[in-house]
Scaffold this motif. Structure first.
Motif, PDB file in Angstrom:
ATOM      1  N   ASP A   1       0.850  -1.194   0.000  1.00 23.84           N
ATOM      2  CA  ASP A   1       0.000   0.000   0.000  1.00 23.84           C
ATOM      3  C   ASP A   1       0.883   1.241   0.000  1.00 23.84           C
ATOM      4  N   ASN A   2       1.418   1.559  -1.165  1.00 21.53           N
ATOM      5  CA  ASN A   2       2.346   2.681  -1.295  1.00 21.53           C
ATOM      6  C   ASN A   2       1.664   3.876  -1.946  1.00 21.53           C
ATOM      7  N   TRP A   3       0.978   4.672  -1.131  1.00 21.11           N
ATOM      8  CA  TRP A   3       0.378   5.887  -1.663  1.00 21.11           C
ATOM      9  C   TRP A   3       1.260   7.090  -1.348  1.00 21.11           C
ATOM     10  N   SER A   4       0.986   8.201  -2.035  1.00 21.59           N
ATOM     11  CA  SER A   4       1.751   9.431  -1.845  1.00 21.59           C
ATOM     12  C   SER A   4       1.114  10.279  -0.758  1.00 21.59           C
ATOM     13  N   GLU A   5       1.733  11.412  -0.467  1.00 16.80           N
ATOM     14  CA  GLU A   5       1.145  12.349   0.486  1.00 16.80           C
ATOM     15  C   GLU A   5      -0.205  12.822  -0.045  1.00 16.80           C
ATOM     16  N   THR A   6      -1.167  12.924   0.853  1.00 14.52           N
ATOM     17  CA  THR A   6      -2.511  13.324   0.451  1.00 14.52           C
ATOM     18  C   THR A   6      -2.629  14.843   0.359  1.00 14.52           C
ATOM     19  N   SER A   7      -3.646  15.291  -0.366  1.00 16.91           N
ATOM     20  CA  SER A   7      -3.939  16.724  -0.462  1.00 16.91           C
ATOM     21  C   SER A   7      -5.445  16.923  -0.450  1.00 16.91           C
ATOM     22  N   SER A   8      -5.883  18.140  -0.114  1.00 19.72           N
ATOM     23  CA  SER A   8      -7.309  18.407   0.066  1.00 19.72           C
ATOM     24  C   SER A   8      -8.082  18.416  -1.248  1.00 19.72           C
ATOM     25  N   ASP A   9      -7.407  18.633  -2.376  1.00 19.93           N
ATOM     26  CA  ASP A   9      -8.104  18.728  -3.658  1.00 19.93           C
ATOM     27  C   ASP A   9      -7.905  17.508  -4.549  1.00 19.93           C
ATOM     28  N   GLU A  10      -7.336  16.436  -3.989  1.00 19.62           N
ATOM     29  CA  GLU A  10      -7.067  15.244  -4.791  1.00 19.62           C
ATOM     30  C   GLU A  10      -7.300  13.986  -3.963  1.00 19.62           C
ATOM     31  N   ALA A  11      -7.867  12.982  -4.605  1.00 21.26           N
ATOM     32  CA  ALA A  11      -7.996  11.647  -4.020  1.00 21.26           C
ATOM     33  C   ALA A  11      -7.007  10.730  -4.712  1.00 21.26           C
ATOM     34  N   GLN A  12      -6.543   9.727  -3.996  1.00 21.10           N
ATOM     35  CA  GLN A  12      -5.697   8.702  -4.593  1.00 21.10           C
ATOM     36  C   GLN A  12      -6.474   7.387  -4.620  1.00 21.10           C
ATOM     37  N   ILE A  13      -6.397   6.707  -5.744  1.00 24.27           N
ATOM     38  CA  ILE A  13      -7.191   5.494  -5.926  1.00 24.27           C
ATOM     39  C   ILE A  13      -6.410   4.481  -6.752  1.00 24.27           C
ATOM     40  N   ARG A  14      -6.608   3.208  -6.431  1.00 26.94           N
ATOM     41  CA  ARG A  14      -6.077   2.110  -7.229  1.00 26.94           C
ATOM     42  C   ARG A  14      -7.218   1.131  -7.466  1.00 26.94           C
ATOM     43  N   MET A  15      -6.963   0.136  -8.298  1.00 21.74           N
ATOM     44  CA  MET A  15      -7.970  -0.879  -8.581  1.00 21.74           C
ATOM     45  C   MET A  15      -7.341  -2.255  -8.503  1.00 21.74           C
ATOM     46  N   ILE A  16      -8.125  -3.244  -8.020  1.00 24.11           N
ATOM     47  CA  ILE A  16      -7.684  -4.617  -8.013  1.00 24.11           C
ATOM     48  C   ILE A  16      -8.804  -5.495  -8.562  1.00 24.11           C
ATOM     49  N   ASN A  17      -8.429  -6.488  -9.362  1.00 28.31           N
ATOM     50  CA  ASN A  17      -9.387  -7.389  -9.994  1.00 28.31           C
ATOM     51  C   ASN A  17      -9.438  -8.700  -9.213  1.00 28.31           C
ATOM     52  N   LEU A  18     -10.549  -8.921  -8.485  1.00 23.54           N
ATOM     53  CA  LEU A  18     -10.722 -10.148  -7.711  1.00 23.54           C
ATOM     54  C   LEU A  18     -11.759 -11.074  -8.335  1.00 23.54           C
ATOM     55  N   SER A  19     -12.164 -10.787  -9.578  1.00 24.17           N
ATOM     56  CA  SER A  19     -13.128 -11.647 -10.262  1.00 24.17           C
ATOM     57  C   SER A  19     -12.394 -12.751 -11.018  1.00 24.17           C
ATOM     58  N   PRO A  20     -12.669 -14.030 -10.705  1.00 23.00           N
ATOM     59  CA  PRO A  20     -11.922 -15.108 -11.346  1.00 23.00           C
ATOM     60  C   PRO A  20     -12.274 -15.352 -12.806  1.00 23.00           C
ATOM     61  N   ASP A  21     -13.407 -14.815 -13.281  1.00 23.88           N
ATOM     62  CA  ASP A  21     -13.806 -15.133 -14.655  1.00 23.88           C
ATOM     63  C   ASP A  21     -14.076 -13.912 -15.526  1.00 23.88           C
ATOM     64  N   ALA A  22     -13.734 -12.723 -15.054  1.00 27.87           N
ATOM     65  CA  ALA A  22     -13.989 -11.519 -15.847  1.00 27.87           C
ATOM     66  C   ALA A  22     -12.903 -11.253 -16.874  1.00 27.87           C
ATOM     67  N   GLY A  23     -11.770 -11.939 -16.764  1.00 29.74           N
ATOM     68  CA  GLY A  23     -10.667 -11.689 -17.679  1.00 29.74           C
ATOM     69  C   GLY A  23      -9.968 -10.379 -17.358  1.00 29.74           C
ATOM     70  N   ALA A  24      -9.202  -9.875 -18.317  1.00 27.97           N
ATOM     71  CA  ALA A  24      -8.517  -8.595 -18.151  1.00 27.97           C
ATOM     72  C   ALA A  24      -9.528  -7.458 -18.260  1.00 27.97           C
ATOM     73  N   VAL A  25      -9.461  -6.512 -17.331  1.00 31.94           N
ATOM     74  CA  VAL A  25     -10.441  -5.426 -17.291  1.00 31.94           C
ATOM     75  C   VAL A  25      -9.740  -4.081 -17.250  1.00 31.94           C
TER      76      VAL A  25
END
Length: 234
Positions: free
Chosen positions: A125-149
């Motif tokens: 969980d390597n996020w950067s310093e936070t700021s009031s006007d920006e959110a930080q977000i990542r995505m993870i694929n935990l669906s075994p049959d959805a393929g590449a998304v």
């Protein structure tokens, strides 16, 4: 790598998109504990009824962690630790897997399922310093049959995150703090899941989870999105 002593507070908020969740603060991280790493644990196995987690012989949670639920960040001694996942009131392990925990490191552990077989992945969980006007977000694929998304936001045709296969995750990216429409598409451009009017707030770090099965059966959990709030800077 971030130093845990620099974190004023660490929290984990889990909820299906469009619903409200509860904030669970881990006050132990603010105390003067020996050197450690911290891990949040998420149950992303659709057919699992709930697990009790052990690190070596130490029980992590008292109540079974059910599908789509997450445990707040918890401190773990560094080194190689054997994590065991068992059903409530049972000593029989459903899954055992060893991970190396490093000092002053932050992780998320995701339990997954594919064709009835359980697995777990540990993500930095390597996020950067936070700021009031920006959110930080990542995505993870935990669906075994959805393929590449890939993830599209609003009307943009350029993916924010691209070609995420099962059990893979993106890095954290900064987005303006505002309301978005989210669309997950397959490698052929087919829409797999959507979430509208998702508010990303400043001074926050999020994980967007694609979970469930794309191919629906009678008892299968359907494909959908869930947003976790990993961290809030107050």
């Amino acid at each position: 790598m971030k130093n845990l002593k620099s974190l004023a507070s660490v929290a984990l908020l889990a909820g299906t998109l469009g619903l409200t969740g509860c904030l669970d603060n881990d006050d132990s991280l603010q105390n003067n504990y020996p050197p450690a790493g911290v891990i949040s644990i998420y149950n992303g196995a659709p057919n699992n009824a709930g697990v009790v987690v052990f690190a070596d012989q130490n029980q992590v949670n008292n109540s079974p962690l059910k599908y789509s639920e997450a445990l707040a960040y918890t401190s773990f001694y560094p080194g190689k630790r054997l994590f065991k996942f068992a059903q409530g009131n049972s000593v029989t392990s459903l899954l055992e897997k060893e991970f190396e925990i490093k000092v002053d490191s932050v992780y998320s552990m995701f339990m997954v399922e594919d064709a009835g077989e359980l697995d777990a992945v540990l993500v930095d969980d390597n996020w950067s310093e936070t700021s009031s006007d920006e959110a930080q977000i990542r995505m993870i694929n935990l669906s075994p049959d959805a393929g590449a998304v890939s993830l599209l936001i609003d009307d943009s045709e350029t993916p924010v995150f691209d070609d995420l296969t099962f059990k893979s995750n993106s890095e954290f990216e900064g987005l303006d703090a505002q309301i978005y429409d989210l669309t997950v598409v397959s490698s052929t451009g087919e829409t797999l899941a959507t979430a509208t009017r998702v508010e990303l707030r400043g001074n926050r770090v999020y994980t967007l989870i694609l979970r469930g099965y794309e191919e629906s059966t009678e008892n299968a959990k359907k494909l959908d999105l869930q947003l976790l709030t990993n961290y809030i800077h107050y």
